[in-house]
Design an enzyme around this catalytic site. Structure first.
Site, PDB file in Angstrom:
ATOM      1  N   ARG A 275       0.862  -1.187   0.000  1.00 14.59           N
ATOM      2  CA  ARG A 275       0.000   0.000   0.000  1.00 14.59           C
ATOM      3  C   ARG A 275       0.889   1.224   0.000  1.00 14.59           C
ATOM      4  O   ARG A 275       1.769   1.360   0.841  1.00 14.59           O
ATOM      5  CB  ARG A 275      -0.917   0.012   1.232  1.00 14.59           C
ATOM      6  CG  ARG A 275      -2.147   0.933   1.053  1.00 14.59           C
ATOM      7  CD  ARG A 275      -2.928   1.082   2.359  1.00 14.59           C
ATOM      8  NE  ARG A 275      -2.154   1.837   3.306  1.00 14.59           N
ATOM      9  CZ  ARG A 275      -2.049   1.542   4.615  1.00 14.59           C
ATOM     10  NH1 ARG A 275      -2.682   0.524   5.125  1.00 14.59           N
ATOM     11  NH2 ARG A 275      -1.305   2.290   5.391  1.00 14.59           N
TER      12      ARG A 275
ATOM     13  N   GLU B 293       4.511   7.244   2.808  1.00 16.86           N
ATOM     14  CA  GLU B 293       5.349   6.054   2.972  1.00 16.86           C
ATOM     15  C   GLU B 293       4.827   4.940   2.080  1.00 16.86           C
ATOM     16  O   GLU B 293       3.685   4.978   1.609  1.00 16.86           O
ATOM     17  CB  GLU B 293       5.384   5.570   4.424  1.00 16.86           C
ATOM     18  CG  GLU B 293       4.067   5.027   4.890  1.00 16.86           C
ATOM     19  CD  GLU B 293       4.173   4.015   6.037  1.00 16.86           C
ATOM     20  OE1 GLU B 293       5.247   3.446   6.275  1.00 16.86           O
ATOM     21  OE2 GLU B 293       3.139   3.806   6.682  1.00 16.86           O
TER      22      GLU B 293
ATOM     23  N   ASN C 212       4.253   0.801   2.151  1.00 18.94           N
ATOM     24  CA  ASN C 212       4.157  -0.322   3.094  1.00 18.94           C
ATOM     25  C   ASN C 212       4.353  -1.646   2.371  1.00 18.94           C
ATOM     26  O   ASN C 212       3.655  -1.920   1.396  1.00 18.94           O
ATOM     27  CB  ASN C 212       2.767  -0.341   3.738  1.00 18.94           C
ATOM     28  CG  ASN C 212       2.472   0.944   4.497  1.00 18.94           C
ATOM     29  OD1 ASN C 212       2.941   1.128   5.616  1.00 18.94           O
ATOM     30  ND2 ASN C 212       1.731   1.855   3.884  1.00 18.94           N
TER      31      ASN C 212
ATOM     32  N   SER D 239      -2.674  -2.888   5.819  1.00 19.70           N
ATOM     33  CA  SER D 239      -4.011  -3.277   6.272  1.00 19.70           C
ATOM     34  C   SER D 239      -5.111  -2.347   5.766  1.00 19.70           C
ATOM     35  O   SER D 239      -4.855  -1.387   5.044  1.00 19.70           O
ATOM     36  CB  SER D 239      -4.029  -3.353   7.794  1.00 19.70           C
ATOM     37  OG  SER D 239      -3.588  -2.142   8.336  1.00 19.70           O
TER      38      SER D 239
ATOM     39  N   LYS E 250      12.051   2.861   6.004  1.00 23.73           N
ATOM     40  CA  LYS E 250      12.031   4.297   5.711  1.00 23.73           C
ATOM     41  C   LYS E 250      13.355   4.729   5.066  1.00 23.73           C
ATOM     42  O   LYS E 250      13.404   5.639   4.247  1.00 23.73           O
ATOM     43  CB  LYS E 250      11.800   5.102   6.989  1.00 23.73           C
ATOM     44  CG  LYS E 250      10.588   4.654   7.817  1.00 23.73           C
ATOM     45  CD  LYS E 250       9.275   5.041   7.195  1.00 23.73           C
ATOM     46  CE  LYS E 250       8.072   4.909   8.112  1.00 23.73           C
ATOM     47  NZ  LYS E 250       7.471   3.583   8.225  1.00 23.73           N
TER      48      LYS E 250
ATOM     49  N   LYS F 242      11.880   9.978  11.293  1.00 20.76           N
ATOM     50  CA  LYS F 242      11.282   8.628  11.298  1.00 20.76           C
ATOM     51  C   LYS F 242      12.310   7.551  11.598  1.00 20.76           C
ATOM     52  O   LYS F 242      13.340   7.486  10.932  1.00 20.76           O
ATOM     53  CB  LYS F 242      10.671   8.322   9.920  1.00 20.76           C
ATOM     54  CG  LYS F 242       9.568   9.263   9.496  1.00 20.76           C
ATOM     55  CD  LYS F 242       8.899   8.750   8.227  1.00 20.76           C
ATOM     56  CE  LYS F 242       7.821   9.704   7.766  1.00 20.76           C
ATOM     57  NZ  LYS F 242       7.098   9.165   6.590  1.00 20.76           N
TER      58      LYS F 242
ATOM     59  N   GLU G 119       7.109   0.339  11.780  1.00 26.30           N
ATOM     60  CA  GLU G 119       5.802   0.359  11.126  1.00 26.30           C
ATOM     61  C   GLU G 119       4.716   0.412  12.180  1.00 26.30           C
ATOM     62  O   GLU G 119       4.948   0.053  13.328  1.00 26.30           O
ATOM     63  CB  GLU G 119       5.595  -0.928  10.314  1.00 26.30           C
ATOM     64  CG  GLU G 119       6.608  -1.161   9.215  1.00 26.30           C
ATOM     65  CD  GLU G 119       6.607  -0.064   8.177  1.00 26.30           C
ATOM     66  OE1 GLU G 119       5.532   0.506   7.922  1.00 26.30           O
ATOM     67  OE2 GLU G 119       7.675   0.235   7.642  1.00 26.30           O
ATOM     68  N   GLY G 120       3.531   0.831  11.756  1.00 28.27           N
ATOM     69  CA  GLY G 120       2.372   0.654  12.627  1.00 28.27           C
ATOM     70  C   GLY G 120       1.918   1.906  13.349  1.00 28.27           C
ATOM     71  O   GLY G 120       0.952   1.878  14.094  1.00 28.27           O
TER      72      GLY G 120
ATOM     73  N   ARG H 225      -7.835   7.623   4.958  1.00 25.45           N
ATOM     74  CA  ARG H 225      -7.832   7.809   6.419  1.00 25.45           C
ATOM     75  C   ARG H 225      -7.862   9.299   6.700  1.00 25.45           C
ATOM     76  O   ARG H 225      -7.145  10.073   6.060  1.00 25.45           O
ATOM     77  CB  ARG H 225      -6.572   7.209   7.036  1.00 25.45           C
ATOM     78  CG  ARG H 225      -6.608   5.707   7.103  1.00 25.45           C
ATOM     79  CD  ARG H 225      -5.300   5.144   7.580  1.00 25.45           C
ATOM     80  NE  ARG H 225      -4.218   5.477   6.669  1.00 25.45           N
ATOM     81  CZ  ARG H 225      -2.946   5.181   6.894  1.00 25.45           C
ATOM     82  NH1 ARG H 225      -2.589   4.568   8.005  1.00 25.45           N
ATOM     83  NH2 ARG H 225      -2.023   5.503   6.012  1.00 25.45           N
TER      84      ARG H 225
HETATM   85  P1  ADP Z   1       4.158   4.369  10.010  1.00 24.59           P
HETATM   86  O1  ADP Z   1       4.980   3.319   9.370  1.00 24.59           O
HETATM   87  O2  ADP Z   1       4.289   4.402  11.481  1.00 24.59           O
HETATM   88  O3  ADP Z   1       2.731   4.339   9.530  1.00 24.59           O
HETATM   89  P2  ADP Z   1       4.378   6.870   8.512  1.00 24.59           P
HETATM   90  O4  ADP Z   1       5.560   7.263   7.726  1.00 24.59           O
HETATM   91  O5  ADP Z   1       3.191   6.461   7.726  1.00 24.59           O
HETATM   92  O6  ADP Z   1       4.819   5.740   9.535  1.00 24.59           O
HETATM   93  O7  ADP Z   1       3.997   8.068   9.477  1.00 24.59           O
HETATM   94  C1  ADP Z   1       2.882   8.024  10.354  1.00 24.59           C
HETATM   95  C2  ADP Z   1       1.962   9.208  10.092  1.00 24.59           C
HETATM   96  O8  ADP Z   1       2.686  10.431  10.235  1.00 24.59           O
HETATM   97  C3  ADP Z   1       1.379   9.252   8.695  1.00 24.59           C
HETATM   98  O9  ADP Z   1       0.207   8.485   8.616  1.00 24.59           O
HETATM   99  C4  ADP Z   1       1.119  10.746   8.504  1.00 24.59           C
HETATM  100  O10 ADP Z   1      -0.112  11.132   9.087  1.00 24.59           O
HETATM  101  C5  ADP Z   1       2.247  11.382   9.296  1.00 24.59           C
HETATM  102  N1  ADP Z   1       3.379  11.698   8.384  1.00 24.59           N
HETATM  103  C6  ADP Z   1       4.422  10.902   8.092  1.00 24.59           C
HETATM  104  N2  ADP Z   1       5.265  11.488   7.219  1.00 24.59           N
HETATM  105  C7  ADP Z   1       4.732  12.694   6.932  1.00 24.59           C
HETATM  106  C8  ADP Z   1       5.125  13.794   6.096  1.00 24.59           C
HETATM  107  N3  ADP Z   1       6.238  13.774   5.391  1.00 24.59           N
HETATM  108  N4  ADP Z   1       4.306  14.880   6.066  1.00 24.59           N
HETATM  109  C9  ADP Z   1       3.163  14.943   6.794  1.00 24.59           C
HETATM  110  N5  ADP Z   1       2.762  13.948   7.608  1.00 24.59           N
HETATM  111  C10 ADP Z   1       3.518  12.830   7.680  1.00 24.59           C
HETATM  112 MG    MG Z   2       1.867   4.807   7.763  1.00 29.96          MG
END
Ligand code: ADP
Ligand code: MG
Length: 515
Positions: A134, A154, A156, A161, A342, A404, A408-409, A491
């Site tokens: 995803r 990101e 996945n 899910s 990441k 970051k 994950e999660g 979401r």
């Molecule tokens: P995870 O693997 O924990 O899901 P993410 O990279 O998806 O990690 O980050 C978690 C959340 O943080 C994302 O769902 C988003 O809402 C926010 N986020 C992450 N990166 C960014 C970004 N570059 N700009 C704005 N929001 C972000």
């Molecule tokens: Mg995420």
């Protein structure tokens, strides 16, 4: 289009309309399995010791408007993204160089890499890998820009899910938009809602199509005498998001006629075995409740084992190693899980230095490669002194970034002003376990209302994150046997929430209306 139709969305509800709509959402959700096990903060274990209760998943009352061009470009790049991540997982030299750097700063990654090295030494017996991916995006609207673009949050590669529940939210919003057909009345009239429904959401068909393709490609039983074949879902103990998984397993059994069993991460070593006398190493499943029954697993779909919490002790790592060395097709393999780091995403996004995309996607239409490149937001390395460290340590530049770790999660990132102090609180040698990413700037004027799992109704300004699902089956020599995309996840979270996970409690499941 006149902007006021967006600022007046969603339509105002009278108390009667609100009560009616919340009731409809709550009932529709439970009636159709758009549900989760309630969080312990809502229903403490003592109140439900046997775990019989369920609640609606956190959902928005209204679908959210989303730019059609953004949706279309996310869909258009998905099969290229599938190929890219299959290529990364098949290019051990390229991926290994990145992971070996991380290993020094991150024990979790180090343990995963150790599994790969061990199984490689013994020899992998399964050349095929399956990805259910995803790719997550936000609409980027920096101040002063006129044309919004789509930027990837990101990618996945493990436990991607909400394909199941997301399809249900689309169906629920569609029902509300279409009943009665001539003149729908569940929602008050609004120009955005008129004659509009969410785009088709085929996430369940796409994801199960990938699993079924792997099951088929496995071929006949490798046991003698031959055993019946099945797919195993490896799930977390105490999973609250199980109805999402049931959408997939039900379709696999009813539509594809493939037996599916659920095995918790902690039961893997108790209920599966690899006969030591069979060099093909089939993974044999014996249900704990039916010890005389035996199946051979063609495919293992991991909805657990993605974070340190799934490995409470050595037996967790033994279980993952055991699965990895088996003949079952892994979704994902350890290498494919690691490809979703990441750090990999940061390196792909590097604007200078080697052209990794051109290398990994050689032979792909250059137009598609540049469409993928356009989805990257700026990301920086923190392993050495340079631009990344400067941006992260200066509070004024940190304010537009997110830090970051390789996790994950949800709930793991460090945001904005907290970044400099956080970095200074950990040893400098560990900084290379993190990447710095520029914050995407989504539109801030959108509004919606959400029904949380504990019955709270929230309303206000929101930010949306669109995920697009894809699946790919490939051979370790790079040959692709199945590459498909379809279905999406919206979401929506409160404007002031940094994090975004639904399971982690930050966002609600939503659907989209293309505008
Ligand atoms: P995870 O693997 O924990 O899901 P993410 O990279 O998806 O990690 O980050 C978690 C959340 O943080 C994302 O769902 C988003 O809402 C926010 N986020 C992450 N990166 C960014 C970004 N570059 N700009 C704005 N929001 C972000
Ligand atoms: Mg995420």
């Amino acid at each position: 289009m006149d902007d006021s139709i967006y600022t007046s969305y969603p339509p105002q509800l009278t108390p009667e309309q609100k009560e009616y709509l919340v009731g409809e959402v709550k009932n529709w959700a439970l009636h159709h399995g758009l549900a989760v096990k309630p969080p312990p903060t809502f229903i403490p274990k003592e109140s439900d010791p046997v775990g019989v209760l369920s609640s609606n998943a956190p959902v928005t009352l209204f679908p959210s408007p989303f730019p059609r061009s953004g949706y279309e470009s996310a869909v258009a790049v998905q099969t290229t993204y599938n190929k890219l991540y299959a290529a990364i997982s098949s290019d051990e030299a390229w991926l290994g160089k990145i992971i070996e750097e991380l290993v020094e700063a991150d024990d979790f990654i180090a343990n995963l890499w150790k599994i790969h090295v061990r199984v490689k030494e013994e020899g992998y017996v399964q050349p095929l890998s399956l990805g259910l991916f995803r790719s997550d995006y936000m609409v980027h609207t920096p101040q002063g820009s006129t044309a919004p673009s789509l930027k990837q949050v990101e990618f996945n590669t493990i436990s991607s899910s909400f394909g199941g529940l997301s399809s249900l939210v689309s169906a629920m919003h569609t029902d509300f938009l279409s009943f009665p057909p001539e003149n729908p009345i569940t929602y008050p009239a609004h120009p955005i809602l008129k004659d509009n429904v969410p785009p088709d959401n085929s996430a369940v068909a796409t994801l199960t199509g990938g699993l079924a393709a792997a099951h088929e490609a496995y071929g006949p039983s490798k046991s003698s005498p031959a055993l019946p074949l099945c797919i195993l879902f490896i799930v977390q103990d105490g999973e609250r998001n199980l109805f999402d998984q049931f959408e997939l397993s039900t379709r696999l059994t009813k539509f594809h006629e493939i037996p599916v069993f659920r095995v918790t991460t902690k039961d893997v070593l108790k209920s599966t075995s690899i006969p030591s006398t069979n060099p093909s190493r089939p993974l044999i499943y014996t249900p704990l409740h039916a010890p005389s029954v035996k199946f051979e697993a063609t495919t293992i779909y991991l909805r657990g084992f993605y974070g340190p919490g799934d490995y409470p002790d050595e037996t967790g790592w033994d279980a993952r190693t055991h699965l990895e060395r088996s003949a079952a097709i892994k979704c994902p393999s350890v290498l494919s899980q690691l490809s979703g780091c990441k750090k990999v995403q940061q390196i792909l996004a590097e604007a200078t230095g080697p052209d990794h995309l051109a290398h990994l996607l050689s032979g792909t239409d250059p137009k598609l490669v540049s469409q993928v490149r356009e989805t990257f937001a700026p990301q920086y390395d923190l392993s050495v002194s340079g631009r990344g460290r400067e941006l992260a340590l200066d509070p004024s530049t940190a304010a537009t970034h997110v830090l970051k770790p390789q996790r994950e999660g949800g709930g793991n990132n460090i945001y904005r002003e907290s970044i400099p102090a956080f970095l200074r609180s950990i040893p400098e040698k560990d900084w290379k376990g993190y990447i710095l990413m520029e914050l995407i700037q989504p539109p801030t004027t959108a509004k919606n209302m959400m029904l949380r799992s504990d019955g709270q109704v929230l309303s206000g300004h929101v930010i949306g994150e669109l995920g697009v699902f894809g699946t790919i089956l490939w051979k370790d020599d790079g040959e692709v046997l199945h590459n498909d995309q379809g279905g999406w996840l919206m979401r929506t979270k409160g404007k002031d929430s940094d994090e975004g996970g639904v399971a982690a409690g930050f966002s609600s499941l939503d659907s989209i209306l293309l505008v």
